[in-house]
Design a protein around this motif. Sequence first.
Motif, PDB file in Angstrom:
ATOM      1  N   TYR A 160      29.021 -31.845  10.950  1.00  0.00           N
ATOM      2  CA  TYR A 160      27.628 -32.089  10.562  1.00  0.00           C
ATOM      3  C   TYR A 160      26.817 -32.547  11.774  1.00  0.00           C
ATOM      4  N   ALA A 189      26.122 -29.781  14.242  1.00  0.00           N
ATOM      5  CA  ALA A 189      25.031 -28.950  13.721  1.00  0.00           C
ATOM      6  C   ALA A 189      23.691 -29.639  13.924  1.00  0.00           C
ATOM      7  N   ALA A 243      21.276 -21.654   9.944  1.00  0.00           N
ATOM      8  CA  ALA A 243      21.386 -21.939   8.509  1.00  0.00           C
ATOM      9  C   ALA A 243      20.045 -21.762   7.818  1.00  0.00           C
ATOM     10  N   GLY A 275      17.168 -24.785  10.694  1.00  0.00           N
ATOM     11  CA  GLY A 275      18.458 -25.359  10.336  1.00  0.00           C
ATOM     12  C   GLY A 275      19.603 -24.641  11.022  1.00  0.00           C
ATOM     13  N   HIS A 298      24.218 -24.476  11.169  1.00  0.00           N
ATOM     14  CA  HIS A 298      25.456 -24.894  10.510  1.00  0.00           C
ATOM     15  C   HIS A 298      26.647 -24.663  11.429  1.00  0.00           C
ATOM     16  N   VAL A 317      25.756 -27.929   7.058  1.00  0.00           N
ATOM     17  CA  VAL A 317      24.370 -27.615   7.404  1.00  0.00           C
ATOM     18  C   VAL A 317      23.581 -28.853   7.800  1.00  0.00           C
ATOM     19  N   THR A 328      19.382 -29.600   8.727  1.00  0.00           N
ATOM     20  CA  THR A 328      18.040 -29.030   8.787  1.00  0.00           C
ATOM     21  C   THR A 328      17.050 -30.082   9.248  1.00  0.00           C
ATOM     22  N   ILE A 375      23.073 -24.614   1.106  1.00  0.00           N
ATOM     23  CA  ILE A 375      21.920 -25.307   1.694  1.00  0.00           C
ATOM     24  C   ILE A 375      21.041 -25.953   0.633  1.00  0.00           C
ATOM     25  N   MET A 413      23.601 -17.950   3.800  1.00  0.00           N
ATOM     26  CA  MET A 413      22.498 -18.676   4.415  1.00  0.00           C
ATOM     27  C   MET A 413      21.215 -17.835   4.463  1.00  0.00           C
TER      28      MET A 413
END
Length: 361
Positions: free
Chosen positions: A14, A17, A72, A107, A109, A114, A116, A188, A268
């Motif tokens: 996470y 990302a 994403a 966003g 991933h 994901v 954003t 998402i 996505m």
Amino acid sequence: MVFRLEQPDVVTKYKIAADCVNAATRAVLEKCIAGAKIVDACAAGDASIERETGKYYNKKDKDGNKVEKGVAFPTCVSVNNCVCHNSPGAGDEKTFQDGDAVKIDLGAHVDGYVATCARTIVIGGQKVTGAQADVMKAAELASEIVIRKLRPGDSTAEIGATIESVAKDFGVSVVEGVVTHNMKRFIIDGNKVILNKSSPEMKADPEEIEMYEVYALDIVMSTGEGKPKQRDEKETKVYKRAIEKNYQLKMAGSRAVFSEISKRFPTMPFTARALQEKRVNFGLVECCNHGLLHPYPVLYEKDGDAVAHVKCTFLVLKNGNDRITTFEPQEVESDKKLSDESLYELIATELKPKKVKKNKK
């Protein structure tokens, strides 16, 4: 295999990302200058996400599979009274102007995890005042308040009313249709929804916040009515595969487009600009006509209305919510303020209190 946030490797993915999202946002900001093309800013964001996510997890697993990663949510750059989802095609000639209020939304991933982010800036370096300052400050403060209210065991029941109260203090409107979703691996927009503003068309039952959940906290404010509308279907360039729907398309060109979407963007959202097949627009139309894609329409408030958008991804953890993407608010000068002083005290509290080291005896 079940993947849970409490697993260290999941948190790491996470946060990687999120780092990629933050880097991409900076890449977009560099393109947000007077005279530059809006589509170039969008392309810069997507390219940055692909480049940054490409630095991680490049070894195949024991079964010979590569870790999926990349965009994403495609970079959208919506200007002035355009509220959201503007990610134009490669030939679009629209440019930024000094004084434009720009909403950046994107966003990334890593392995389906994901992150954003969205933020609003005004181009030109001038001091942001008046209605645009009011709407930007209201969105910022609402986000800071809500992220502190969404703790394990708390209900989402009063969140909409809280956001509405902030909007009222600043003389602006909460934009209808904007929701905060929980997110899961390769999802998402999860089923747990926090509605910013109820309407006859949109209602959501209260939810309880649980430990180790992940949310995309999403807030949009406007000086208009807060009821944005689509102007032209042809402006829609962002879509997502409707995984629950199947249909045998009649046209070969449409089948080729849908095949590419299914292989490259199975879960996505994506922008039409990223597709390589010919006759993309025609194929997308047939796919939408048969419910194979969910379109993200470009929405507008009325001309002259000021709009602000903020979004961040946060993890609900034991020692406080961890905001992993940031929107770094631009400094604005608003003469409005919150009527409830206790909310300023809430904002002043740390999201993740620092651990107090125990003295060794």
